[in-house]
Motif scaffolding. Sequence first.
Motif, PDB file in Angstrom:
ATOM      1  N   GLN A   1      74.732 -18.850 129.026  1.00 44.30           N
ATOM      2  CA  GLN A   1      74.317 -19.431 130.296  1.00 44.30           C
ATOM      3  C   GLN A   1      75.474 -20.162 130.965  1.00 44.30           C
ATOM      4  O   GLN A   1      76.511 -20.424 130.353  1.00 44.30           O
ATOM      5  N   MET A   2      75.236 -20.463 132.214  1.00 47.41           N
ATOM      6  CA  MET A   2      76.239 -21.177 132.986  1.00 47.41           C
ATOM      7  C   MET A   2      76.521 -22.516 132.330  1.00 47.41           C
ATOM      8  O   MET A   2      75.613 -23.233 131.937  1.00 47.41           O
ATOM      9  N   GLY A   3      77.774 -22.860 132.214  1.00 47.00           N
ATOM     10  CA  GLY A   3      78.182 -24.108 131.609  1.00 47.00           C
ATOM     11  C   GLY A   3      78.455 -24.012 130.125  1.00 47.00           C
ATOM     12  O   GLY A   3      78.855 -25.003 129.511  1.00 47.00           O
ATOM     13  N   GLY A   4      78.215 -22.874 129.550  1.00 48.52           N
ATOM     14  CA  GLY A   4      78.483 -22.716 128.129  1.00 48.52           C
ATOM     15  C   GLY A   4      79.971 -22.646 127.840  1.00 48.52           C
ATOM     16  O   GLY A   4      80.782 -22.215 128.658  1.00 48.52           O
ATOM     17  N   LEU A   5      80.345 -23.059 126.642  1.00 44.24           N
ATOM     18  CA  LEU A   5      81.744 -23.003 126.219  1.00 44.24           C
ATOM     19  C   LEU A   5      82.003 -21.661 125.534  1.00 44.24           C
ATOM     20  O   LEU A   5      81.094 -21.031 124.980  1.00 44.24           O
ATOM     21  N   SER A   6      83.256 -21.233 125.516  1.00 41.59           N
ATOM     22  CA  SER A   6      83.579 -19.911 124.950  1.00 41.59           C
ATOM     23  C   SER A   6      84.911 -19.958 124.215  1.00 41.59           C
ATOM     24  O   SER A   6      85.743 -20.837 124.449  1.00 41.59           O
ATOM     25  N   GLY A   7      85.088 -18.980 123.327  1.00 41.41           N
ATOM     26  CA  GLY A   7      86.346 -18.766 122.592  1.00 41.41           C
ATOM     27  C   GLY A   7      86.584 -17.266 122.449  1.00 41.41           C
ATOM     28  O   GLY A   7      85.642 -16.463 122.517  1.00 41.41           O
ATOM     29  N   SER A   8      87.798 -16.850 122.237  1.00 40.63           N
ATOM     30  CA  SER A   8      88.124 -15.416 122.169  1.00 40.63           C
ATOM     31  C   SER A   8      89.054 -15.151 120.984  1.00 40.63           C
ATOM     32  O   SER A   8      89.693 -16.057 120.447  1.00 40.63           O
ATOM     33  N   THR A   9      89.158 -13.878 120.644  1.00 42.84           N
ATOM     34  CA  THR A   9      90.054 -13.433 119.565  1.00 42.84           C
ATOM     35  C   THR A   9      90.566 -12.047 119.887  1.00 42.84           C
ATOM     36  O   THR A   9      89.983 -11.320 120.715  1.00 42.84           O
ATOM     37  N   THR A  10      91.632 -11.660 119.196  1.00 44.40           N
ATOM     38  CA  THR A  10      92.234 -10.331 119.384  1.00 44.40           C
ATOM     39  C   THR A  10      91.816  -9.423 118.227  1.00 44.40           C
ATOM     40  O   THR A  10      91.901  -9.802 117.057  1.00 44.40           O
ATOM     41  N   VAL A  11      91.410  -8.221 118.570  1.00 44.51           N
ATOM     42  CA  VAL A  11      90.993  -7.225 117.582  1.00 44.51           C
ATOM     43  C   VAL A  11      91.874  -5.995 117.760  1.00 44.51           C
ATOM     44  O   VAL A  11      91.919  -5.408 118.848  1.00 44.51           O
ATOM     45  N   THR A  12      92.586  -5.625 116.680  1.00 37.45           N
ATOM     46  CA  THR A  12      93.417  -4.411 116.697  1.00 37.45           C
ATOM     47  C   THR A  12      92.671  -3.298 115.966  1.00 37.45           C
ATOM     48  O   THR A  12      92.310  -3.443 114.796  1.00 37.45           O
ATOM     49  N   ILE A  13      92.466  -2.208 116.649  1.00 38.21           N
ATOM     50  CA  ILE A  13      91.741  -1.071 116.076  1.00 38.21           C
ATOM     51  C   ILE A  13      92.722   0.089 115.939  1.00 38.21           C
ATOM     52  O   ILE A  13      93.305   0.550 116.928  1.00 38.21           O
ATOM     53  N   VAL A  14      92.910   0.533 114.695  1.00 33.38           N
ATOM     54  CA  VAL A  14      93.810   1.642 114.386  1.00 33.38           C
ATOM     55  C   VAL A  14      92.998   2.927 114.326  1.00 33.38           C
ATOM     56  O   VAL A  14      91.952   2.981 113.670  1.00 33.38           O
ATOM     57  N   ILE A  15      93.506   3.948 114.991  1.00 37.48           N
ATOM     58  CA  ILE A  15      92.836   5.250 114.996  1.00 37.48           C
ATOM     59  C   ILE A  15      93.402   6.075 113.842  1.00 37.48           C
ATOM     60  O   ILE A  15      94.612   6.357 113.794  1.00 37.48           O
ATOM     61  N   THR A  16      92.562   6.427 112.893  1.00 39.16           N
ATOM     62  CA  THR A  16      93.000   7.230 111.743  1.00 39.16           C
ATOM     63  C   THR A  16      92.941   8.707 112.078  1.00 39.16           C
ATOM     64  O   THR A  16      92.219   9.132 112.986  1.00 39.16           O
ATOM     65  N   ASP A  17      93.709   9.486 111.272  1.00 41.17           N
ATOM     66  CA  ASP A  17      93.902  10.904 111.590  1.00 41.17           C
ATOM     67  C   ASP A  17      92.840  11.774 110.935  1.00 41.17           C
ATOM     68  O   ASP A  17      92.366  11.493 109.825  1.00 41.17           O
ATOM     69  N   VAL A  18      92.491  12.828 111.628  1.00 43.99           N
ATOM     70  CA  VAL A  18      91.700  13.919 111.072  1.00 43.99           C
ATOM     71  C   VAL A  18      92.451  15.205 111.372  1.00 43.99           C
ATOM     72  O   VAL A  18      93.322  15.245 112.252  1.00 43.99           O
ATOM     73  N   ASN A  19      92.137  16.243 110.621  1.00 46.71           N
ATOM     74  CA  ASN A  19      92.850  17.512 110.791  1.00 46.71           C
ATOM     75  C   ASN A  19      92.258  18.263 111.978  1.00 46.71           C
ATOM     76  O   ASN A  19      91.457  19.185 111.827  1.00 46.71           O
ATOM     77  N   ASP A  20      92.688  17.864 113.160  1.00 49.54           N
ATOM     78  CA  ASP A  20      92.198  18.490 114.386  1.00 49.54           C
ATOM     79  C   ASP A  20      93.281  19.256 115.118  1.00 49.54           C
ATOM     80  O   ASP A  20      93.047  19.726 116.236  1.00 49.54           O
ATOM     81  N   ASN A  21      94.468  19.395 114.483  1.00 51.54           N
ATOM     82  CA  ASN A  21      95.562  20.115 115.136  1.00 51.54           C
ATOM     83  C   ASN A  21      96.084  21.195 114.197  1.00 51.54           C
ATOM     84  O   ASN A  21      96.381  20.921 113.028  1.00 51.54           O
ATOM     85  N   PRO A  22      96.213  22.414 114.648  1.00 52.81           N
ATOM     86  CA  PRO A  22      96.762  23.491 113.819  1.00 52.81           C
ATOM     87  C   PRO A  22      98.276  23.396 113.764  1.00 52.81           C
ATOM     88  O   PRO A  22      98.909  22.736 114.583  1.00 52.81           O
ATOM     89  N   PRO A  23      98.900  24.072 112.765  1.00 51.81           N
ATOM     90  CA  PRO A  23     100.366  24.110 112.733  1.00 51.81           C
ATOM     91  C   PRO A  23     100.902  24.965 113.877  1.00 51.81           C
ATOM     92  O   PRO A  23     100.258  25.927 114.305  1.00 51.81           O
ATOM     93  N   ARG A  24     102.084  24.609 114.334  1.00 50.06           N
ATOM     94  CA  ARG A  24     102.695  25.329 115.437  1.00 50.06           C
ATOM     95  C   ARG A  24     104.188  25.515 115.156  1.00 50.06           C
ATOM     96  O   ARG A  24     104.873  24.576 114.759  1.00 50.06           O
ATOM     97  N   PHE A  25     104.654  26.760 115.342  1.00 51.66           N
ATOM     98  CA  PHE A  25     106.082  27.032 115.242  1.00 51.66           C
ATOM     99  C   PHE A  25     106.747  26.666 116.563  1.00 51.66           C
ATOM    100  O   PHE A  25     106.282  27.089 117.637  1.00 51.66           O
ATOM    101  N   PRO A  26     107.841  25.916 116.509  1.00 54.59           N
ATOM    102  CA  PRO A  26     108.518  25.572 117.766  1.00 54.59           C
ATOM    103  C   PRO A  26     109.047  26.789 118.502  1.00 54.59           C
ATOM    104  O   PRO A  26     109.162  26.775 119.725  1.00 54.59           O
ATOM    105  N   GLN A  27     109.392  27.859 117.765  1.00 53.36           N
ATOM    106  CA  GLN A  27     109.906  29.083 118.380  1.00 53.36           C
ATOM    107  C   GLN A  27     109.044  30.259 117.949  1.00 53.36           C
ATOM    108  O   GLN A  27     108.472  30.268 116.857  1.00 53.36           O
ATOM    109  N   LYS A  28     108.998  31.232 118.790  1.00 51.85           N
ATOM    110  CA  LYS A  28     108.252  32.442 118.476  1.00 51.85           C
ATOM    111  C   LYS A  28     109.116  33.477 117.772  1.00 51.85           C
ATOM    112  O   LYS A  28     108.599  34.483 117.290  1.00 51.85           O
ATOM    113  N   MET A  29     110.435  33.226 117.701  1.00 46.40           N
ATOM    114  CA  MET A  29     111.318  34.154 117.002  1.00 46.40           C
ATOM    115  C   MET A  29     112.519  33.385 116.457  1.00 46.40           C
ATOM    116  O   MET A  29     113.085  32.524 117.139  1.00 46.40           O
TER     117      MET A  29
END
Length: 759
Positions: free
Chosen positions: A245-273
Amino acid sequence: MAPFWTSGAWTLLAGLGLLNCCSFGWCEASRTSGLTSEANTQDQGPSSLERVKRGWVWNQFFVVEEYTGTEPLYVGKIHTDSDEGEGNIKYTISGEGAGTIFIIDELTGDIHATERLDREEKAFYTLGAQARDRLSNIPLEPESEFVIKVQDINDSEPKFLEGPYIGSVAELSPIGTSVMKVTASDADDPTYGSSARVVYSVLEGEKFFTVDKNTGIIMTAVADLDRETQDRYELVVKATDMAGQMGGLSGSTTVTIVITDVNDNPPRFPQKMYQFSVSEGAAVGTPVGSVIATDEDMGENTDMSYLIKEGGDLFKVTTDVNTQEAVVSIKKPLDFESKRTHNVVVEAVNKHVDPRFVDLGSFRDQTIVRVSVSDIDEPPLFQPVEGTIMEVQEDAKVGALVGIVTARDPDVKNKPVRFSIDRTTDQEMIFHIDPDSGAITLGKILDRETAGWHNITVKAVEADNHTMASHSAVSIRILDVNDNPPELATPYEASICEDAKPGQLIHTISVVDRDEPQSGHHFYFTLAPDASSNRHFTLWDVKDTTAGIRTQRSGFNRHEQNVYFLPILVVDSGPPSLSSTGTLTIHVCGCDTEGAIQSCNATAYVMSAALSPGALIALLVCMLILIVLVLLILTLKRHRKGQRMTEDEEDMRDNVIKYNDEGGGEQDTQAYDMSALRNLYDFPEAKSCDSGPDIRSIPQWIQANRVGGGGEGAGAGAAGAADFSLFKGYIRKKRRSNSPLSSSSSIFSSSSSHPLALY
């Protein structure tokens, strides 16, 4: 506290106009509360047990925290019913903060707070109140306990005591996936108002994440979080009291969220030959080059394997587990002349495929590895490479052609090649080779029965560079010709009984032929022409390599003829047909009624046939033992004879007879006993001591002359000279035949007495 009923009471007045009553008593609309007066009950004595009724139940005051006024804050008032306003009663307080934080007016009983109170530091104070006689200071009533509670106001903001926070969530998680929970605490009184009621909200990062306002659980707000695009997010979460409500006191904090990997990308050769080059002389297993496919994922999601989809005949691929590279190497020897360029299709495949993301596409990729083969100077190449098999008839003449080997230079067309035979494989020089054409000819006559195959090694070198050499194995098979006649396998001998019946099979013979015709052996058996008129036996040809001998008549008599010699002619199938004649020896023997042979004139044959190998061995052992015994006896006899001769020689050397007397001449036959010379062991001992020191063991006639006197010695000496010549000749003869005599002492001296040494 539990209320007591009494006739007297004293009153506690609340400065705020509000009195909270204890649950153990009862309340009226008045601001005064009754308190038991112990002073009134003391007059009744100890026998009074009646319970007096209090007018009021009181136990606490309330005071607002964080008072900022300049005057002491009025808390409340205590008063007793016995106070009639004459100033005879003095009010006092004791306990927590009495006299410092809280003061009381002794006359009126008013209580004030002199300091600024903080509920978060201390929520209540416990004190004791008492009324005393001002003059005597005697308590008019027992001390009563009361509580002053500090009333809360919203003066503390929410705080995240465990912040800053770090959480993680897998990429591509669905909306609403829980990430983590944050918690804020408020020091205000949660039981009074909404000062400690906290709600949560996201100040920064609300596009990707949300937070439950009541629980503080952070959740994903989108479903397309991609670690490869952004691998972490920084959120600012706010907590507000007073339920937001109006007039209430507040405090804040920082939250770091790390995105973990899943196998969603296939291997790719940089060159075709990719292009690599390798020498045609590179050994099998030599690496040609390496390629690598990249994967935007991380950790085990980047693990991949490689395989060859095309061009795997000459090349292979392996995966380096450390670098994740595909190493292309040689699988089979390369040949620049046959193919100069090879295209190898290499495919990379993820090892750990997540089935949740298979619909995103194929988790594999391909590239082309082009391998160029460079030329080197190679040695001549034989055709065929694996070697050559040739055939030649064993009756071929010296110089006959056996076969031709061919080789070419793979680098330059029609470049001359020189051939030779490795003589370590043909030490007898049976074959020769033309150095230009490679034609192999015979150097010696062949014999298939001695050696059916010949394995030689042919060497080919470039005409202008002999260091470029290659070798090929040539196997030469000697084809058989019919140059050996068939022969009986062994010198056959057979036996028949005198009472043999006509047509009785008495023996079976077989033949051998050193030749090996391609169609196999076929032999023809018949009796030799000189036995064609034979009326005793017939020959039965079994039509293979054997034949049987049958009787043609009965009534054989071993006393008339005990041995028959049957000449058999054997002819092979050729071509040309060769034949030989063998003789079958047939013995006529006496048999018992059951047909067992009892005796034959050829006793040696019967005995040899009857003796077993064990019996023959025993017989030989006995003969060897007899021979050894005979040799041992002869050796012992010879040893004894030699020992006796040695003893005789020693005795003869020791018996030397020396004398200086003259003999009686040739006519004196009684002067010397000849038996002394014949038996040297029977010489009599010299018994006279007068004969002098030169007389040892001498004949009797010598001793007699010495004893009888020496007057006749001169005449006797002349007569004895002839006798000494005989002894001299005898002794010389013995000295020539027996060498030990030469080492003895001198036999004759120049003395006129002619000393003589005898053995």
